[in-house]
Design a protein around this motif. Structure first.
Motif, PDB file in Angstrom:
ATOM      1  N   HIS A 210      27.499  70.422  12.774  1.00 38.04           N
ATOM      2  CA  HIS A 210      28.390  71.435  13.343  1.00 38.04           C
ATOM      3  C   HIS A 210      29.857  71.157  13.015  1.00 38.04           C
ATOM      4  N   VAL A 211      30.103  70.160  12.176  1.00 40.40           N
ATOM      5  CA  VAL A 211      31.473  69.712  11.928  1.00 40.40           C
ATOM      6  C   VAL A 211      31.918  69.966  10.494  1.00 40.40           C
ATOM      7  N   SER A 212      31.081  69.584   9.530  1.00 34.65           N
ATOM      8  CA  SER A 212      31.490  69.613   8.123  1.00 34.65           C
ATOM      9  C   SER A 212      31.572  71.041   7.603  1.00 34.65           C
ATOM     10  N   ALA A 213      32.687  71.369   7.009  1.00 38.84           N
ATOM     11  CA  ALA A 213      32.921  72.738   6.547  1.00 38.84           C
ATOM     12  C   ALA A 213      32.059  73.122   5.360  1.00 38.84           C
ATOM     13  N   LEU A 214      31.552  72.141   4.615  1.00 39.09           N
ATOM     14  CA  LEU A 214      30.773  72.427   3.418  1.00 39.09           C
ATOM     15  C   LEU A 214      29.295  72.110   3.610  1.00 39.09           C
ATOM     16  N   ALA A 215      28.833  72.179   4.855  1.00 37.98           N
ATOM     17  CA  ALA A 215      27.431  71.897   5.149  1.00 37.98           C
ATOM     18  C   ALA A 215      26.614  73.183   5.176  1.00 37.98           C
ATOM     19  N   GLU A 216      25.563  73.205   4.394  1.00 39.73           N
ATOM     20  CA  GLU A 216      24.611  74.318   4.343  1.00 39.73           C
ATOM     21  C   GLU A 216      23.298  73.828   4.932  1.00 39.73           C
ATOM     22  N   HIS A 217      22.646  74.651   5.745  1.00 37.97           N
ATOM     23  CA  HIS A 217      21.382  74.275   6.353  1.00 37.97           C
ATOM     24  C   HIS A 217      20.247  75.114   5.772  1.00 37.97           C
ATOM     25  N   VAL A 218      19.124  74.450   5.505  1.00 41.89           N
ATOM     26  CA  VAL A 218      17.940  75.124   4.974  1.00 41.89           C
ATOM     27  C   VAL A 218      16.739  74.682   5.803  1.00 41.89           C
ATOM     28  N   GLU A 219      15.999  75.645   6.332  1.00 42.63           N
ATOM     29  CA  GLU A 219      14.826  75.355   7.151  1.00 42.63           C
ATOM     30  C   GLU A 219      13.558  75.428   6.308  1.00 42.63           C
ATOM     31  N   VAL A 220      12.700  74.413   6.436  1.00 43.90           N
ATOM     32  CA  VAL A 220      11.408  74.413   5.755  1.00 43.90           C
ATOM     33  C   VAL A 220      10.302  74.294   6.807  1.00 43.90           C
ATOM     34  N   GLY A 221       9.048  74.336   6.375  1.00 42.46           N
ATOM     35  CA  GLY A 221       7.964  74.437   7.342  1.00 42.46           C
ATOM     36  C   GLY A 221       7.096  73.209   7.520  1.00 42.46           C
ATOM     37  N   SER A 222       7.311  72.152   6.715  1.00 47.85           N
ATOM     38  CA  SER A 222       6.465  70.967   6.810  1.00 47.85           C
ATOM     39  C   SER A 222       6.886  70.101   7.989  1.00 47.85           C
ATOM     40  N   GLY A 223       6.151  68.986   8.217  1.00 44.04           N
ATOM     41  CA  GLY A 223       6.564  68.005   9.209  1.00 44.04           C
ATOM     42  C   GLY A 223       7.542  67.015   8.598  1.00 44.04           C
ATOM     43  N   HIS A 224       8.001  66.070   9.409  1.00 44.50           N
ATOM     44  CA  HIS A 224       8.990  65.096   8.932  1.00 44.50           C
ATOM     45  C   HIS A 224       8.438  64.302   7.753  1.00 44.50           C
ATOM     46  N   LEU A 225       7.240  63.765   7.884  1.00 41.97           N
ATOM     47  CA  LEU A 225       6.655  62.978   6.806  1.00 41.97           C
ATOM     48  C   LEU A 225       6.263  63.868   5.628  1.00 41.97           C
ATOM     49  N   GLY A 226       5.797  65.065   5.923  1.00 41.55           N
ATOM     50  CA  GLY A 226       5.395  65.974   4.864  1.00 41.55           C
ATOM     51  C   GLY A 226       6.535  66.419   3.971  1.00 41.55           C
ATOM     52  N   MET A 227       7.776  66.310   4.459  1.00 43.22           N
ATOM     53  CA  MET A 227       8.918  66.747   3.651  1.00 43.22           C
ATOM     54  C   MET A 227       9.019  65.982   2.349  1.00 43.22           C
ATOM     55  N   ILE A 228       8.484  64.753   2.309  1.00 39.24           N
ATOM     56  CA  ILE A 228       8.608  63.923   1.123  1.00 39.24           C
ATOM     57  C   ILE A 228       7.864  64.534  -0.069  1.00 39.24           C
ATOM     58  N   LEU A 229       6.822  65.363   0.219  1.00 40.31           N
ATOM     59  CA  LEU A 229       6.047  66.001  -0.850  1.00 40.31           C
ATOM     60  C   LEU A 229       6.049  67.522  -0.751  1.00 40.31           C
TER      61      LEU A 229
END
Length: 246
Positions: A210-229
């Protein structure tokens, strides 16, 4: 395909995000068993990921807590196939000392940047993203862009399943340090922060900047561990790496 949802840059946190709370339901970790499913999805998505990049960049990949550099090897191989100079972070297993790892990484990044003649892109998973963010904060001259997924941004370990490893006073110290650093020296490097509401290891609202002016957020659907693949994570990472400073 689970797909992704992007939120705009400039304080682009998803609207109406709740306050983060530390994950406490260990039994819910079964929902993190999506790694095998993500591997299946990745096999199907691989042909579409194997193109060559128009512009090659130097990318350093930083693993998550208690993970070795080999955990990032599949994505590293893809980036190398696309023509990038993709490198391991060089510190072995992430032992959970981000402050120390930032200091250890600085001379390595200085050497790499001197070799290639340009700033690097940092890609960090979970706690590895914390290291990437702090390197970008302290040495923006060495970092072109940061891409993270499942990375706690708010509260240090407070809103993670690993919070029990730290005593309350240490968590307070880390939280105050982060708040002070955000106030005194906000990150000025473009960042893409991927998160998932299915995360059972890091509270997803704690992954929002909520602070950095150049931060972009992208939502995906996997779990935390699943994000690796997760092929969606890979697509976003590849796209942002190859955008550079655009």
């Amino acid at each position: 395909m689970l797909g992704v949802r992007s939120y705009p840059i400039v304080h682009g946190a998803p609207p109406s995000a709740p306050e983060p709370e530390a994950p406490t339901n260990v039994s819910a970790l079964w929902r993190e068993s999506s790694v095998a499913w993500e591997a299946v999805r990745l096999v199907g998505a691989t042909p579409g990921l194997l193109g060559r990049a128009r512009v090659q960049r130097t990318v350093v990949l930083i693993p998550g807590f208690r993970a070795s550099g080999s955990s990032m090897a599949p994505l590293r191989r893809l980036l190398a196939w696309r023509g990038h100079d993709a490198r391991d972070w060089g510190l072995g297993t992430n032992r959970g000392d981000p402050e120390g790892d930032v200091e250890r990484m600085k001379p390595r990044l200085e050497t790499i940047v001197a070799q290639v003649g340009a700033p690097v892109v940092l890609v960090g998973w979970s706690l590895g993203g914390v290291v990437a963010r702090e390197l970008a904060r302290e040495r923006p001259d060495l970092v072109e862009r940061v891409v993270t997924y499942g990375t706690p941004v708010v509260g240090g370990p407070r809103f993670t399943l690993a919070s029990r490893r730290w005593d309350r006073s240490e968590i307070e110290r880390i939280t105050q340090m982060i708040d002070q650093r955000d106030q005194d020296c906000p990150i000025q490097v473009p960042m893409t922060l991927m998160f998932t509401r299915n995360d059972r290891i890091v509270a997803w609202p704690a992954c929002l900047d909520h602070v950095s002016a150049l931060a972009e957020h992208v939502e995906v659907g996997s779990g935390h561990l699943g994000m690796i693949l997760d092929p969606d994570v890979w697509r976003v990472a590849v796209d942002r790496i190859e955008r550079g400073q655009d």
